[in-house]
Design a protein around this motif. Structure first.
Motif, mmCIF file in Angstrom:
data_model
loop_
_atom_site.group_PDB
_atom_site.id
_atom_site.type_symbol
_atom_site.label_atom_id
_atom_site.label_comp_id
_atom_site.label_asym_id
_atom_site.label_seq_id
_atom_site.Cartn_x
_atom_site.Cartn_y
_atom_site.Cartn_z
ATOM 1 N N GLY A 117 0.832 -1.196 0.000
ATOM 2 C CA GLY A 117 0.000 0.000 0.000
ATOM 3 C C GLY A 117 0.862 1.239 0.000
ATOM 4 N N THR A 118 0.550 2.177 -0.880
ATOM 5 C CA THR A 118 1.353 3.405 -0.980
ATOM 6 C C THR A 118 0.488 4.620 -0.663
ATOM 7 O OG1 THR A 118 2.821 4.690 -2.436
ATOM 8 C CG2 THR A 118 0.997 3.559 -3.514
ATOM 9 N N GLY A 119 0.978 5.453 0.251
ATOM 10 C CA GLY A 119 0.234 6.634 0.668
ATOM 11 C C GLY A 119 1.082 7.884 0.633
ATOM 12 N N SER A 120 1.868 8.099 1.691
ATOM 13 C CA SER A 120 2.725 9.290 1.732
ATOM 14 C C SER A 120 3.922 9.150 0.801
ATOM 15 C CB SER A 120 3.191 9.572 3.160
ATOM 16 O OG SER A 120 3.940 8.484 3.672
ATOM 17 N N SER A 121 4.168 7.972 0.291
ATOM 18 C CA SER A 121 5.110 7.641 -0.796
ATOM 19 C C SER A 121 6.512 7.242 -0.357
ATOM 20 C CB SER A 121 5.200 8.772 -1.837
ATOM 21 O OG SER A 121 5.987 9.857 -1.374
ATOM 22 N N GLY A 122 6.856 7.359 0.909
ATOM 23 C CA GLY A 122 8.223 7.093 1.332
ATOM 24 C C GLY A 122 8.651 5.636 1.214
ATOM 25 N N ARG A 135 -4.014 7.891 -9.383
ATOM 26 C CA ARG A 135 -2.774 7.292 -9.876
ATOM 27 C C ARG A 135 -1.748 8.340 -10.305
ATOM 28 N NH1 ARG A 135 -2.105 2.736 -14.706
ATOM 29 N NH2 ARG A 135 0.172 2.967 -14.917
ATOM 30 N N GLU A 136 -2.161 9.312 -11.103
ATOM 31 C CA GLU A 136 -1.205 10.285 -11.625
ATOM 32 C C GLU A 136 -0.505 11.039 -10.497
ATOM 33 O OE1 GLU A 136 -0.985 14.059 -14.781
ATOM 34 O OE2 GLU A 136 -2.881 13.008 -14.430
ATOM 35 N N LYS A 137 -1.290 11.462 -9.511
ATOM 36 C CA LYS A 137 -0.692 12.202 -8.392
ATOM 37 C C LYS A 137 0.215 11.302 -7.563
ATOM 38 C CE LYS A 137 -1.705 15.071 -4.361
ATOM 39 N NZ LYS A 137 -2.741 15.802 -3.591
ATOM 40 N N GLN A 138 -0.253 10.088 -7.273
ATOM 41 C CA GLN A 138 0.543 9.183 -6.445
ATOM 42 C C GLN A 138 1.860 8.833 -7.121
ATOM 43 O OE1 GLN A 138 -0.365 8.312 -3.320
ATOM 44 N NE2 GLN A 138 1.621 7.320 -3.044
ATOM 45 N N GLU A 139 1.805 8.495 -8.393
ATOM 46 C CA GLU A 139 3.031 8.148 -9.103
ATOM 47 C C GLU A 139 3.973 9.340 -9.186
ATOM 48 O OE1 GLU A 139 1.294 4.565 -11.962
ATOM 49 O OE2 GLU A 139 1.959 6.451 -12.870
ATOM 50 N N GLY A 140 3.427 10.536 -9.358
ATOM 51 C CA GLY A 140 4.269 11.734 -9.384
ATOM 52 C C GLY A 140 4.980 11.953 -8.068
ATOM 53 N N MET A 141 4.248 11.761 -6.954
ATOM 54 C CA MET A 141 4.854 11.900 -5.625
ATOM 55 C C MET A 141 5.970 10.886 -5.421
ATOM 56 S SD MET A 141 1.345 12.383 -3.389
ATOM 57 C CE MET A 141 2.167 11.911 -1.864
ATOM 58 N N VAL A 147 16.888 6.435 -11.245
ATOM 59 C CA VAL A 147 15.458 6.103 -11.170
ATOM 60 C C VAL A 147 14.773 6.458 -12.482
ATOM 61 C CG1 VAL A 147 13.277 6.573 -9.999
ATOM 62 C CG2 VAL A 147 15.403 6.426 -8.668
ATOM 63 N N GLN A 148 14.102 5.490 -13.062
ATOM 64 C CA GLN A 148 13.382 5.696 -14.314
ATOM 65 C C GLN A 148 11.886 5.830 -14.041
ATOM 66 O OE1 GLN A 148 14.561 2.123 -16.383
ATOM 67 N NE2 GLN A 148 16.387 3.106 -17.239
ATOM 68 N N ARG A 149 11.243 6.778 -14.725
ATOM 69 C CA ARG A 149 9.819 7.043 -14.482
ATOM 70 C C ARG A 149 8.965 5.801 -14.717
ATOM 71 N NH1 ARG A 149 5.493 6.969 -13.448
ATOM 72 N NH2 ARG A 149 3.831 8.558 -13.460
ATOM 73 N N GLU A 150 9.317 4.996 -15.682
ATOM 74 C CA GLU A 150 8.501 3.824 -15.989
ATOM 75 C C GLU A 150 8.578 2.742 -14.911
ATOM 76 O OE1 GLU A 150 12.240 3.614 -18.678
ATOM 77 O OE2 GLU A 150 10.847 5.133 -17.912
ATOM 78 N N ARG A 151 9.492 2.905 -13.953
ATOM 79 C CA ARG A 151 9.590 1.945 -12.850
ATOM 80 C C ARG A 151 8.659 2.291 -11.689
ATOM 81 N NH1 ARG A 151 14.315 -0.982 -12.571
ATOM 82 N NH2 ARG A 151 13.205 -2.157 -10.958
ATOM 83 N N VAL A 152 7.908 3.367 -11.828
ATOM 84 C CA VAL A 152 7.004 3.802 -10.760
ATOM 85 C C VAL A 152 5.569 3.515 -11.176
ATOM 86 C CG1 VAL A 152 6.158 5.752 -9.418
ATOM 87 C CG2 VAL A 152 8.599 5.576 -9.968
ATOM 88 N N PHE A 153 4.877 2.686 -10.384
ATOM 89 C CA PHE A 153 3.497 2.323 -10.702
ATOM 90 C C PHE A 153 2.661 2.322 -9.428
ATOM 91 C CE2 PHE A 153 0.171 -0.936 -10.892
ATOM 92 C CZ PHE A 153 -0.577 -0.441 -11.952
ATOM 93 N N ALA A 154 1.462 2.911 -9.504
ATOM 94 C CA ALA A 154 0.528 2.898 -8.379
ATOM 95 C C ALA A 154 -0.889 2.749 -8.917
ATOM 96 C CB ALA A 154 0.653 4.174 -7.555
#
Length: 343
Positions: free
Chosen positions: A191-196, A223-229, A247-254
């Motif tokens: 689960g991802t929230g504050s993103s840390g 999704r867009e906001k969470q992945e951006g964070m 870190v590559q952007r495509e490696r971030v998924f929520a």
């Protein structure tokens, strides 16, 4: 060696266990399932925040601070663990609690994490839902300074480049455990929230040049906001590590499909997932983070997102204490049959 140059205190029982979820798999099918038991970190009933606080408290002590100030929702796991960490090191704690969840009852307001906050001696103030909690914490810190204290402000969830180092450490630990077991982990679901937590894992795997994918299940934001964070913090964490640009952007998924009505607000899938894991594995999830993350993972297994030969790790971030703030959702659990929860 990746983390040796950063100050750190000892707060967690690491390495946390990596266990198979064979009985869950017998119900839901799919890939080989494992659970990384960060609910067993030890501090204040356990949870993911212990890893972050090892670096945050060390930073606070290095700066000569005497009070930890941090925000959270009323039933915040992060606040509970911050209060406990403060007590462990002779510091004071002040929480700014946001009334983020609407229509709560007495259990939510007085039981669960709130009860433990009181036991740890944590001072608290409240702000309405939607408030600028960073500004509220800054105001508390200013007031404490005026009274002669030396506050250290921790961002929500401990999610900054210092706190995220805790999940860089977890990435290292998990790969070592997988190697010892002779398995190749393909994905980590949580689960991802504050993103840390997610940002630390992403930055850690990137620094280690590992292909493990981090599959975040958002518990609050679209999704867009969470992945951006997550991407922003992962990049800043990598810079802090001295591995900038990895870190590559495509490696971030929520995936935001399991939030339901909003943060901390229940869904049928969450209740079923919490019940199912309790009945099959004897493991308690929480209703805000890990319950919704497990609901997401189970749904993706049933949809065929994961290959049957994959080794998928569910990262249990803790928080079962908050079940006592949501007890009305589970009072009927003894009448439920695991067979009903099968696909």
């Amino acid at each position: 060696m990746l983390l040796d140059r950063f100050p750190r205190v000892s707060l967690s029982h690491a390495p946390t266990p990596l266990e198979p979820l064979d009985r869950l798999r017998s119900v839901v099918g799919g890939p080989r399932l494992w659970i990384k038991r960060d609910d067993c970190t030890g501090l204040a009933q356990g949870g993911n925040k212990a890893r972050k606080l090892e670096f945050l408290v060390a930073d606070a002590l290095a700066q000569g601070c005497d009070t930890l100030v941090t925000p959270g929702a009323v039933q915040s796991n992060h606040v509970r663990m911050t209060a406990a960490a403060a007590a462990r090191f002779g510091l004071k704690a002040h929480a700014v609690l946001e009334r983020r969840v609407p229509d709560t009852d007495a259990d939510y307001e007085e039981n669960g994490n709130i009860l433990l906050d009181d036991l740890f001696g944590c001072a608290r103030s409240y702000v309405p839902g939607g408030s600028d909690v960073a500004a509220a914490c800054a105001a508390v810190a200013d007031d404490l300074r005026a009274k002669g204290a030396k506050p250290y402000v921790i961002s929500g969830g401990g999610s900054n480049p210092v706190g995220a180092l805790g999940y860089v450490a977890c990435a290292v630990e998990l790969l070592d455990q997988a190697s010892q077991r002779g398995i190749t982990v393909t994905r980590v679901v949580h689960g991802t929230g504050s993103s840390g937590t997610q940002a630390g894992l992403v930055a850690g795997f990137a620094a280690l040049r590992s292909p493990v994918e981090v599959f975040g299940v958002s518990v609050r934001h679209p999704r867009e906001k969470q992945e951006g964070m997550v991407f922003d913090l992962a990049c800043r964490t990598a810079d802090h590590l001295g591995h900038g640009g990895t870190v590559q952007r495509e490696r971030v998924f929520a995936d935001d499909g399991y939030v339901g009505p909003g943060y901390g607000q229940p869904t049928r899938g969450m209740v079923d997932a919490v019940t199912l894991l309790a009945r099959t594995e004897g493991i308690l999830l929480d209703p805000v983070y890990s319950g919704k993350a497990m609901a997401g993972m189970i749904d993706h297994i049933r949809r065929g997102t994961f290959g049957e030969n994959e080794h998928v790790v569910f990262l249990h971030t803790g928080g079962s204490t908050s079940l006592f703030g949501y007890k009305h959702l589970f009072l009927g659990a003894p009448d439920q049959d695991v067979a009903r929860l099968r696909p």
